[in-house]
Design a protein around this motif. Structure first.
Motif, short mmCIF file in Angstrom:
data_model
loop_
_atom_site.label_atom_id
_atom_site.label_comp_id
_atom_site.label_asym_id
_atom_site.label_seq_id
_atom_site.Cartn_x
_atom_site.Cartn_y
_atom_site.Cartn_z
N LYS A 83 -5.38 -0.56 1.25
CA LYS A 83 -5.89 -0.81 2.60
C LYS A 83 -5.78 0.43 3.49
N ILE A 84 -4.80 1.30 3.18
CA ILE A 84 -4.62 2.52 3.98
C ILE A 84 -5.46 3.66 3.43
N LEU A 85 -5.61 3.71 2.11
CA LEU A 85 -6.33 4.82 1.49
C LEU A 85 -7.83 4.74 1.74
N PRO B 297 -11.29 3.45 4.00
CA PRO B 297 -11.67 3.19 5.39
C PRO B 297 -11.77 1.69 5.66
N PRO B 298 -11.71 1.29 6.92
CA PRO B 298 -11.73 -0.15 7.24
C PRO B 298 -12.99 -0.87 6.77
N ASP B 299 -14.12 -0.14 6.65
CA ASP B 299 -15.37 -0.78 6.26
C ASP B 299 -15.60 -0.77 4.75
N ALA B 300 -14.58 -0.50 3.97
CA ALA B 300 -14.71 -0.47 2.51
C ALA B 300 -14.95 -1.88 1.98
N LEU C 268 -10.62 1.31 -6.77
CA LEU C 268 -9.49 2.19 -6.45
C LEU C 268 -8.18 1.61 -6.97
N ARG C 269 -8.01 0.31 -6.84
CA ARG C 269 -6.79 -0.33 -7.32
C ARG C 269 -6.67 -0.19 -8.83
N HIS C 270 -7.80 -0.24 -9.53
CA HIS C 270 -7.78 -0.07 -10.98
C HIS C 270 -7.47 1.38 -11.35
N SER C 271 -8.00 2.34 -10.61
CA SER C 271 -7.75 3.75 -10.91
C SER C 271 -6.29 4.13 -10.67
N PHE D 21 7.43 11.47 -12.41
CA PHE D 21 7.52 10.52 -11.30
C PHE D 21 6.15 10.03 -10.86
N GLY D 22 5.10 10.41 -11.57
CA GLY D 22 3.76 9.97 -11.23
C GLY D 22 3.09 10.88 -10.22
N ASP D 23 1.91 10.49 -9.81
CA ASP D 23 1.13 11.25 -8.83
C ASP D 23 1.16 10.54 -7.49
N SER D 24 1.18 11.33 -6.44
CA SER D 24 1.15 10.77 -5.09
C SER D 24 -0.18 10.08 -4.83
N LEU D 25 -0.14 8.91 -4.21
CA LEU D 25 -1.36 8.17 -3.91
C LEU D 25 -2.14 8.83 -2.78
N VAL D 26 -1.46 9.56 -1.92
CA VAL D 26 -2.10 10.18 -0.76
C VAL D 26 -2.51 11.62 -1.05
N TYR D 27 -1.58 12.39 -1.59
CA TYR D 27 -1.85 13.81 -1.83
C TYR D 27 -2.60 14.07 -3.13
N GLY D 28 -2.51 13.14 -4.07
CA GLY D 28 -3.19 13.33 -5.35
C GLY D 28 -2.56 14.39 -6.22
#
Length: 330
Positions: free
Chosen positions: A59-61, A63-66, A74-77, A100-107
């Protein structure tokens, strides 16, 4: 023959007394390491499940009109469409390989992001620790040597204020005085010594109070011992008695608290870094929580927990070098 047997010097005993000490120390280290790994596993587990109670990061990643289809893609990726247990197993498998995985925001990989922010936090914590020792040790010694006098009362009043004042309020007050009124130091920023002064002092205020109070109390107990009276009878001065005969014996509880304060300085830097816009792990943690960046939050929490565990282990091992009685009891 019986007399020779009874009078034999315990030469073999000397060689056998050292080996059990070393073996006991190794067993103690191994036990501590196993306990540390278990604590880190529990911390990682709690962080994994609690961070997911904050909401859906999709919901944050987006835009509101998605659309719902875009959210599902995106949730699947990101792997968030799997069951919670499957995500947890993937997380544990990554930890086994220090992934530790990849950051969801920074990628970017979380490890690289932490490595970029870690030097700033270590710099701030080291500066705060230096301020703590430079102020707290002389203050504690002076208060113990002048117990019940005006100097002691002044130090204890400062200790009371330092322990009861919130760090963020101290930071705001220092910014108001030194940055706004006097314009002597910058209110925020990173990279110069002037930028480091106010955050380091803010972070050190509570630690100075704790260390000074404990050192005073411990020194007062030690100064009443027989060996201190013997040193005074030999003609040693008050300061020489404290530094040569009292300080080392009073250092065990102080070392424990200083070790814990190192972890507190690293973990407690979150609010201080936020107040002064310091680009460290604390500031990164706040941003990750706000963005619901699950992998980044999990990694920062695990970093703070690992800091406490490692510092406590080093403090326990240092006892053997500070007090021979601890070494022989193992």
């Amino acid at each position: 023959m019986s007399a020779l047997t009874l009078d034999q010097p315990p030469a073999p005993a000397k060689s056998t007394t050292r080996r059990p000490d070393r073996a006991g120390l190794l067993r103690e280290v191994a036990k501590r390491l196993v306990t540390a790994l278990f604590v880190l596993l529990c911390t990682a587990t709690v962080a994994f499940f609690l961070v997911r109670l904050s909401g859906d990061p999709v919901k944050i990643l987006l835009p509101p009109d998605a659309t719902a289809e875009q959210e599902q893609v995106l949730r699947h990726s990101l792997g968030l469409d799997q069951s919670l247990f499957a995500q947890y197993l993937d997380y544990l498998r990554g930890l086994l390989h220090l992934d530790f995985g990849d950051s969801l925001v920074y990628g970017q990989p979380v490890g690289e992001i932490l490595a970029d922010r870690l030097p700033a936090t270590i710099e701030l914590a080291a500066a705060a620790l230096a301020v703590t020792l430079v102020i707290a040790v002389p203050a504690g010694i002076l208060a113990a040597m002048r117990r019940g006098r005006g100097t002691d009362n002044t130090v204890m009043t400062g200790v009371l204020l330092g322990q009861s004042t919130p760090p963020f309020w101290v930071g705001i007050l220092l910014i108001l005085v030194f940055a706004v009124w006097l314009r002597a130091l910058p209110a925020s920023g990173y990279g110069t010594l002037a930028n480091l002064v106010l955050p380091a002092v803010t972070l050190a205020v509570y630690s100075v109070a704790v260390v000074a109070r404990l050192l005073r109390s411990s020194l007062i107990d030690v100064l009443s011992c027989d060996h201190i009276r013997s040193a005074r009878a030999k003609g040693f001065g008050p300061l020489q008695v404290v530094l040569r005969h009292g300080l080392r014996n009073a250092s065990l509880p102080v070392v424990t608290v200083v070790g814990l304060e190192v972890g507190n300085l690293l973990g407690g830097a979150i609010l201080t870094e936020r107040v002064f816009s310091w680009p460290g792990v604390g500031q990164l943690t706040v941003e990750a929580i706000s963005n619901r960046d699950f992998p980044l939050v999990q990694a920062t929490v695990l970093f703070f927990a690992a800091t406490f565990v490692v510092v406590n282990l080093l403090v326990d091992l240092s006892y053997s070098f500070l007090d021979p009685r601890v070494r022989t009891s193992r």
